[in-house]
Every structure is written in structure tokens, then in C-alpha cells.
Design an enzyme around this catalytic site. Structure first.
Site, PDB file in Angstrom:
ATOM      1  N   GLY A  22      -3.161   3.989 -16.132  1.00  0.00           N
ATOM      2  CA  GLY A  22      -3.046   3.806 -14.687  1.00  0.00           C
ATOM      3  C   GLY A  22      -3.006   2.370 -14.188  1.00  0.00           C
ATOM      4  O   GLY A  22      -2.404   2.092 -13.157  1.00  0.00           O
ATOM      5  N   GLU A  41      -9.199  -1.677 -13.626  1.00  0.00           N
ATOM      6  CA  GLU A  41      -9.011  -0.227 -13.460  1.00  0.00           C
ATOM      7  C   GLU A  41      -8.063   0.046 -12.304  1.00  0.00           C
ATOM      8  O   GLU A  41      -7.973  -0.746 -11.363  1.00  0.00           O
ATOM      9  CB  GLU A  41     -10.364   0.428 -13.157  1.00  0.00           C
ATOM     10  CG  GLU A  41     -10.935   1.256 -14.292  1.00  0.00           C
ATOM     11  CD  GLU A  41     -10.174   2.557 -14.574  1.00  0.00           C
ATOM     12  OE1 GLU A  41      -8.967   2.672 -14.280  1.00  0.00           O
ATOM     13  OE2 GLU A  41     -10.807   3.478 -15.108  1.00  0.00           O
ATOM     14  N   ASP A  42      -7.386   1.185 -12.351  1.00  0.00           N
ATOM     15  CA  ASP A  42      -6.530   1.554 -11.224  1.00  0.00           C
ATOM     16  C   ASP A  42      -7.344   2.068 -10.047  1.00  0.00           C
ATOM     17  O   ASP A  42      -7.131   1.678  -8.903  1.00  0.00           O
ATOM     18  CB  ASP A  42      -5.480   2.613 -11.653  1.00  0.00           C
ATOM     19  CG  ASP A  42      -6.080   3.846 -12.321  1.00  0.00           C
ATOM     20  OD1 ASP A  42      -7.306   3.883 -12.561  1.00  0.00           O
ATOM     21  OD2 ASP A  42      -5.318   4.781 -12.619  1.00  0.00           O
ATOM     22  N   ASP A  53     -12.985   6.782  -8.745  1.00  0.00           N
ATOM     23  CA  ASP A  53     -13.029   8.038  -7.998  1.00  0.00           C
ATOM     24  C   ASP A  53     -14.460   8.576  -8.119  1.00  0.00           C
ATOM     25  O   ASP A  53     -15.332   8.173  -7.353  1.00  0.00           O
ATOM     26  CB  ASP A  53     -11.962   8.960  -8.614  1.00  0.00           C
ATOM     27  CG  ASP A  53     -11.800  10.292  -7.911  1.00  0.00           C
ATOM     28  OD1 ASP A  53     -11.990  10.350  -6.698  1.00  0.00           O
ATOM     29  OD2 ASP A  53     -11.477  11.288  -8.578  1.00  0.00           O
ATOM     30  N   LYS A  81     -12.557   5.007  -4.043  1.00  0.00           N
ATOM     31  CA  LYS A  81     -12.786   6.118  -3.105  1.00  0.00           C
ATOM     32  C   LYS A  81     -14.296   6.283  -2.954  1.00  0.00           C
ATOM     33  O   LYS A  81     -14.904   7.068  -3.695  1.00  0.00           O
ATOM     34  CB  LYS A  81     -12.229   7.425  -3.688  1.00  0.00           C
ATOM     35  CG  LYS A  81     -10.717   7.543  -3.742  1.00  0.00           C
ATOM     36  CD  LYS A  81     -10.356   8.918  -4.322  1.00  0.00           C
ATOM     37  CE  LYS A  81      -8.887   9.124  -4.529  1.00  0.00           C
ATOM     38  NZ  LYS A  81      -8.578  10.349  -5.284  1.00  0.00           N
ATOM     39  N   PHE A  97      -5.886  12.671  -2.861  1.00  0.00           N
ATOM     40  CA  PHE A  97      -5.220  12.427  -4.142  1.00  0.00           C
ATOM     41  C   PHE A  97      -3.953  11.621  -3.897  1.00  0.00           C
ATOM     42  O   PHE A  97      -3.145  11.948  -3.029  1.00  0.00           O
ATOM     43  CB  PHE A  97      -4.886  13.743  -4.858  1.00  0.00           C
ATOM     44  CG  PHE A  97      -4.410  13.501  -6.252  1.00  0.00           C
ATOM     45  CD1 PHE A  97      -5.313  13.235  -7.270  1.00  0.00           C
ATOM     46  CD2 PHE A  97      -3.048  13.487  -6.547  1.00  0.00           C
ATOM     47  CE1 PHE A  97      -4.882  12.964  -8.560  1.00  0.00           C
ATOM     48  CE2 PHE A  97      -2.606  13.218  -7.844  1.00  0.00           C
ATOM     49  CZ  PHE A  97      -3.522  12.958  -8.846  1.00  0.00           C
ATOM     50  N   ILE A  98      -3.784  10.532  -4.649  1.00  0.00           N
ATOM     51  CA  ILE A  98      -2.643   9.650  -4.435  1.00  0.00           C
ATOM     52  C   ILE A  98      -1.872   9.404  -5.747  1.00  0.00           C
ATOM     53  O   ILE A  98      -2.414   9.602  -6.837  1.00  0.00           O
ATOM     54  CB  ILE A  98      -3.100   8.299  -3.840  1.00  0.00           C
ATOM     55  CG1 ILE A  98      -4.278   7.739  -4.654  1.00  0.00           C
ATOM     56  CG2 ILE A  98      -3.563   8.437  -2.408  1.00  0.00           C
ATOM     57  CD1 ILE A  98      -4.059   6.370  -5.028  1.00  0.00           C
ATOM     58  N   ASP A 128      -0.725   8.481 -11.356  1.00  0.00           N
ATOM     59  CA  ASP A 128       0.137   9.624 -11.665  1.00  0.00           C
ATOM     60  C   ASP A 128      -0.411  10.947 -11.184  1.00  0.00           C
ATOM     61  O   ASP A 128      -1.605  11.100 -10.944  1.00  0.00           O
ATOM     62  CB  ASP A 128       0.284   9.735 -13.179  1.00  0.00           C
ATOM     63  CG  ASP A 128      -1.012  10.209 -13.827  1.00  0.00           C
ATOM     64  OD1 ASP A 128      -2.040   9.532 -13.665  1.00  0.00           O
ATOM     65  OD2 ASP A 128      -1.011  11.291 -14.466  1.00  0.00           O
ATOM     66  N   ARG A 158       4.120   7.254 -11.627  1.00  0.00           N
ATOM     67  CA  ARG A 158       3.560   5.916 -11.852  1.00  0.00           C
ATOM     68  C   ARG A 158       4.523   4.802 -11.462  1.00  0.00           C
ATOM     69  O   ARG A 158       4.125   3.671 -11.221  1.00  0.00           O
ATOM     70  CB  ARG A 158       3.218   5.723 -13.340  1.00  0.00           C
ATOM     71  CG  ARG A 158       2.174   6.672 -13.877  1.00  0.00           C
ATOM     72  CD  ARG A 158       1.717   6.205 -15.266  1.00  0.00           C
ATOM     73  NE  ARG A 158       0.962   7.210 -15.993  1.00  0.00           N
ATOM     74  CZ  ARG A 158      -0.354   7.418 -15.850  1.00  0.00           C
ATOM     75  NH1 ARG A 158      -1.038   6.699 -15.001  1.00  0.00           N
ATOM     76  NH2 ARG A 158      -0.962   8.339 -16.575  1.00  0.00           N
ATOM     77  N   ARG A 217       6.724   1.910  -6.224  1.00  0.00           N
ATOM     78  CA  ARG A 217       6.138   0.637  -5.787  1.00  0.00           C
ATOM     79  C   ARG A 217       5.040   0.808  -4.753  1.00  0.00           C
ATOM     80  O   ARG A 217       4.135  -0.007  -4.642  1.00  0.00           O
ATOM     81  CB  ARG A 217       7.206  -0.227  -5.122  1.00  0.00           C
ATOM     82  CG  ARG A 217       8.261  -0.690  -6.051  1.00  0.00           C
ATOM     83  CD  ARG A 217       9.414  -1.264  -5.248  1.00  0.00           C
ATOM     84  NE  ARG A 217      10.323  -1.887  -6.167  1.00  0.00           N
ATOM     85  CZ  ARG A 217      10.319  -3.194  -6.436  1.00  0.00           C
ATOM     86  NH1 ARG A 217       9.531  -4.004  -5.784  1.00  0.00           N
ATOM     87  NH2 ARG A 217      11.137  -3.685  -7.328  1.00  0.00           N
TER      88      ARG A 217
HETATM   89  P1  IMP Z   1     -13.160   8.765 -12.194  1.00  0.00           P
HETATM   90  O1  IMP Z   1     -13.613   8.837 -13.624  1.00  0.00           O
HETATM   91  O2  IMP Z   1     -13.379  10.060 -11.459  1.00  0.00           O
HETATM   92  O3  IMP Z   1     -13.707   7.579 -11.432  1.00  0.00           O
HETATM   93  O4  IMP Z   1     -11.603   8.667 -12.188  1.00  0.00           O
HETATM   94  C1  IMP Z   1     -10.979   7.631 -12.719  1.00  0.00           C
HETATM   95  C2  IMP Z   1      -9.608   8.011 -13.206  1.00  0.00           C
HETATM   96  O5  IMP Z   1      -9.119   9.211 -12.623  1.00  0.00           O
HETATM   97  C3  IMP Z   1      -8.666   6.929 -12.785  1.00  0.00           C
HETATM   98  O6  IMP Z   1      -8.586   5.931 -13.764  1.00  0.00           O
HETATM   99  C4  IMP Z   1      -7.375   7.687 -12.582  1.00  0.00           C
HETATM  100  O7  IMP Z   1      -6.664   7.738 -13.792  1.00  0.00           O
HETATM  101  C5  IMP Z   1      -7.788   9.069 -12.202  1.00  0.00           C
HETATM  102  N1  IMP Z   1      -7.706   9.301 -10.738  1.00  0.00           N
HETATM  103  C6  IMP Z   1      -8.720   9.359  -9.859  1.00  0.00           C
HETATM  104  N2  IMP Z   1      -8.285   9.586  -8.611  1.00  0.00           N
HETATM  105  C7  IMP Z   1      -6.945   9.671  -8.696  1.00  0.00           C
HETATM  106  C8  IMP Z   1      -5.887   9.873  -7.710  1.00  0.00           C
HETATM  107  O8  IMP Z   1      -6.102  10.031  -6.496  1.00  0.00           O
HETATM  108  N3  IMP Z   1      -4.627   9.883  -8.204  1.00  0.00           N
HETATM  109  C9  IMP Z   1      -4.328   9.716  -9.524  1.00  0.00           C
HETATM  110  N4  IMP Z   1      -5.274   9.505 -10.460  1.00  0.00           N
HETATM  111  C10 IMP Z   1      -6.565   9.481 -10.052  1.00  0.00           C
HETATM  112 MG    MG Z   2      -6.672   5.901 -15.102  1.00  0.00          MG
END
Ligand code: IMP
Ligand code: MG
Length: 181
Positions: A51, A105-106, A109, A137, A158-159, A165, A171, A174
Site C-alpha cells: 500500500g 505506512e499507507d 486503520d 482513521k 473505506f478508500i 486497494d 492502487r 492518483r
Molecule cells: P490496520 O491494521 O487495521 O491498521 O490496517 C492497516 C492496513 O489495512 C493498511 O496498511 C491497508 O493495507 C489496509 N486498509 C485499512 N483501511 C483501508 C482502506 O480504507 N482502504 C484500503 N486499505 C485499507
Molecule cells: Mg497496507
């Protein structure tokens, strides 16, 4: 904003929510902050694939420190729901002991992915670990982890786009798009 109004990926439609210009301006500010805070240090950036690839590229273009970058590949997500289940698919080959690490990190969440990664890296005794996340978030956070650097805070939608992705797709765009209900 690009010409595209909404995009369709598999069974879902997404609408534009953050234009590229806004993303790049926020990344520039984040990079300026890192440049200031890390002056005189030689950090090792660790980009979390897949990501964060686009964010890492634009971030690094604005970093003026004498630094290194490497990549780690994690998988923590399937579809639009987090699993809290993190797998390391492509690990680190570098020795990180004594180094100043900045995780790229992207998105943060639930916080499970970053929490897992920080604990895993700590075992190798780096000098410091900081995290830079393109998106955050706050309303979705389940664990007590706060990224040191965040480009943009977003609501709990969700984005996709700009590296992020939905089932592996989207992915390449832009701009960032939000799921349409
Ligand atoms: P976490 O472990 O729940 O913090 O999620 C982290 C990973 O979940 C990120 O690195 C993303 O790959 C994926 N992710 C979380 N939210 C989204 C979203 O809204 N769209 C796409 N991928 C997401
Ligand atoms: Mg990721």
C-alpha cells in the site's frame, strides 16, 4: 482533480474524495517536519508494501537527509474488513540494530498492522522507531498506537487510490476515492 468522476472496482463504486494536489501538499509538510526532526541523523525508512509504495516515492523525493530506504511486505487485510491478522511475506534483510527507523505506512486503520510491526522491529533493537502514515482513521483505532507523522486524517470510510486497494485493485489512481454506498 483528475478527469475521472467515479470508478468501479469489482462490485463497488468509489467517488473522488482527496485530490492528488492535496495529497502532495500534505506529504511535503510531513517531509519538512521529518527533515527538521531528524537533522544530523541517518534514518532507515522502511516502506510497508504494497500500500505505501506511492506515498514512499513522493515522501522520499522531499526528504533531504542522508538516509536509506528498504521494503517489507505485510498482508493484513482482505476485502474491506480488517482481520487483525498480519503476515510478513517479504522480510527485512538489513541489520537494523542501533538504527533510527521510520516506518512508512499507507494507512492506520485499526492499528493492528503497525502495532505488530513495531513490536517485531523492537526485538532487533533499533535506536528509535517512528511511524509516518499517509492516512489515519482515528475513529477506527482499536489499539494504543499513535503515528508520529500523519499526512491526512480521514473519517472511517473505506478508500482506494494512491497505493490503496480494494481486493488488489485501484492502487494506480492518483487521487483518493471513497466507497459509495
Ligand atoms: P490496520 O491494521 O487495521 O491498521 O490496517 C492497516 C492496513 O489495512 C493498511 O496498511 C491497508 O493495507 C489496509 N486498509 C485499512 N483501511 C483501508 C482502506 O480504507 N482502504 C484500503 N486499505 C485499507
Ligand atoms: Mg497496507
Amino acid at each position: 482533480m483528475s478527469e475521472i468522476n467515479s470508478i468501479r472496482i469489482n462490485d463497488k463504486t468509489f467517488e473522488p474524495v482527496i485530490p492528488e494536489s492535496e495529497i502532495l501538499a500534505a506529504i511535503k509538510q510531513l517531509a519538512d517536519q521529518i527533515n527538521e526532526d531528524m537533522q544530523g541523523l541517518n534514518p532507515l525508512f522502511i516502506c510497508v508494501l504494497n500500500g505505501a509504495f506511492m506515498f514512499a516515492a513522493d515522501l522520499m523525493k522531499n526528504i533531504n537527509l542522508c538516509c536509506e530506504i528498504t521494503f517489507i511486505r505485510l498482508k493484513s487485510y482482505s476485502g474491506t474488513n480488517t482481520e487483525g491478522n498480519v503476515k510478513e511475506i517479504h522480510g527485512l534483510i538489513e541489520d537494523i540494530s542501533g538504527k533510527d527507523i521510520i516506518i512508512i505506512e499507507d494507512i492506520i486503520d485499526t492499528g493492528h498492522t503497525i502495532h505488530h510491526l513495531i513490536n517485531r522491529l523492537k526485538k532487533e533493537q533499533p535506536r528509535s522507531i517512528k511511524t509516518a502514515s499517509l492516512l489515519f482513521k482515528p475513529d477506527a483505532l482499536q489499539l494504543d498506537v499513535k503515528p508520529d507523522y500523519v499526512a491526512l486524517k480521514i473519517p472511517n470510510d473505506f478508500i482506494v487510490g494512491y497505493g490503496l486497494d480494494y481486493d488488489g485493485k485501484g492502487r494506480n489512481f492518483r487521487d483518493i476515492y471513497r466507497i459509495k454506498n
